[in-house]
Scaffold this motif. Structure first.
Motif: not given
Length: 348
Positions: A169-176, A196-198, A202-204
Motif C-alpha cells: 500500500s505504497g503510492p503505486i499500490g494505493l493508486l492501483c 499504510r493499511c489504514a 481511503e482509496f477504496g
C-alpha cells in the motif's frame, strides 16, 4: 535559470544554466511540481544505473512557457502533465505498440536525458497532456505514478465484480486500489505497515491485511479473511506492488486457481518458487512497467478523486531543500505517501 544537479552520491549542486531553446516539435515548460519516487532516491544514493552527474526528476507537471509552432490542442499558459518516456520506435516492443517496455528507452531524469528539477525544460509536444480544471496544479505531477498503476491494472484484464488483492500500500499500490475500485472491482489491500493499511481504506479497499514479514502468509486470521471474502476460492486477481520476493510468493499462493498475478513492483532481488506453482494452478503471471502514454487518462482519474490525490502527498519541500526531501525518503519518518517538490515561484 536554476537547475539542481546530483553530481555525486548524496550531493546536489544548484547551478545557473541557460534557458533551453525548444527544438522543432518541442515546447518550453516552466516546471511547477516534481514528485519523488524510490528510483529518485536510488539515483541520489548513486545506487542505480544512472551515470552522475544528472538533473533528476521524471514525475512532473508545469505550464507551457513557449510553443514555437502553433498546436491545435495546446497553447501558451496551458497546465500540462508530462510523459517522461522517450521510446526508440524500432525495437520489438515498440513495433507491437508496447513502447512502455522499449529496449532502448530514455527517461527524463533517470537515464541519459536530464530531468525536471530545473526551472524550465524543453519537451516534445507529443509528451504533453492537458491537466483538467478540477485537478489542482500541485497534484498534476501524480499523473505519472497514476499512469503506472493504471497500466498494471489494465494488464490484469479486470472484470467488474471480481475480487482483487493488492500487496503493498505504497503510492503505486494505493493508486492501483483507487483505479480498481473505480472499475467496480472489490479490493482487499495488504501491507506490513499499519498506517499504510489504514491509508488503503481511503482509496477504496473494503478491508486490509497486516502482514508480519516474520510470519508465513497467510496466517490463520488472514486465511480466514481471504477465504470468507472469496467464498474459499482466493482472489482471481492479485497485484504485487512491493518488489519483495516473499511478496511475489505470497501473491502466487493467494491467487485463485486460473487467476492472474500482476508484478509491478521492481527490484534486483531474486525470487524462488516451485516449478509446479504456475502450471498446476494455471496462473497468468504478468509483468507491468511504465505506461502506454496513460498520463491523460490518469489526469482524468485524479481529477475525479482529488481528495485521495491530495492525501497521497504527505510531504512538500521547496526546491532549495532537496537534500532534506531525500533524507526524509530514506528515513521514512512519517512518510506513508509521496513527497512533492515545489519549484521556484510555486506557493508551498
Amino acid at each position: 535559470m536554476r537547475a539542481a544537479c546530483t553530481i555525486a552520491k548524496e550531493t546536489i549542486r544548484y547551478e545557473e544554466r541557460p534557458v533551453p531553446v525548444p527544438a522543432p516539435g518541442q515546447a518550453l515548460i516552466r516546471v511547477e511540481t516534481v514528485t519523488l519516487c524510490g528510483t529518485d532516491l536510488h539515483i541520489w544514493e548513486d545506487d542505480y544505473a544512472t551515470e552522475l552527474p544528472m538533473v533528476q526528476g521524471h514525475e512532473f507537471s508545469g505550464v507551457i512557457e513557449e510553443l514555437p509552432v502553433p498546436h491545435p490542442e495546446l497553447a501558451v499558459g496551458d497546465r500540462v502533465a508530462v510523459s517522461p518516456i522517450l521510446a526508440c520506435g524500432s525495437c520489438h516492443a515498440c513495433s507491437v505498440g508496447r513502447t512502455n517496455a522499449c529496449d532502448r528507452m530514455s527517461v527524463y531524469g533517470c537515464y541519459d536525458v536530464e530531468g525536471a528539477l530545473t526551472e524550465l525544460i524543453a519537451v516534445p509536444v507529443t509528451k504533453l497532456f492537458l491537466v483538467p480544471e478540477a485537478l489542482p496544479s500541485h497534484l498534476a505531477a501524480l499523473c505519472e505514478p497514476a499512469s503506472i498503476a493504471m497500466q498494471a491494472v489494465n494488464r490484469g484484464r479486470p472484470v467488474a465484480g471480481e475480487k482483487a488483492l493488492v500487496l503493498g500500500s505504497g503510492p503505486i499500490g494505493l493508486l492501483c486500489t483507487l483505479y480498481l475500485t473505480s472499475l467496480g472491482i472489490e479490493v482487499v489491500a495488504a501491507d506490513t505497515v499499519p498506517e499504510r493499511c489504514a491509508f488503503a481504506v481511503e482509496f477504496g479497499a473494503v478491508d486490509t491485511v497486516l502482514i508480519d514479514p516474520a510470519v508465513p502468509f497467510p496466517d490463520p486470521r488472514q486465511a480466514e479473511l481471504l477465504a470468507t471474502w472469496t467464498s474459499g476460492h482466493g482472489p482471481s486477481l492479485v497485484f504485487e506492488a512491493t518488489g519483495m520476493p516473499d511478496s511475489l510468493n505470497n501473491a502466487l499462493q493467494a491467487v485463485a486457481t486460473a487467476g492472474r498475478v500482476v508484478a509491478v513492483g521492481i527490484s534486483d532481488r531474486e525470487v524462488t518458487f516451485s516449478m509446479r506453482t504456475l502450471p498446476v494452478k494455471d496462473i497468468d503471471l504478468i509483468g507491468s512497467r511504465n505506461s502506454q502514454e496513460l498520463i491523460g487518462v490518469a489526469a482524468e482519474l485524479l481529477s475525479r478523486h482529488t481528495r485521495q490525490a491530495e492525501s497521497l502527498i504527505t510531504h512538500r519541500f521547496p526546491f532549495d531543500r532537496l537534500g532534506g526531501a531525500f533524507e526524509t525518503m530514506r528515513s521514512r519518518t512519517g512518510l506513508v505517501g509521496k513527497i512533492a517538490i515545489d519549484m521556484p515561484g510555486v506557493a508551498s
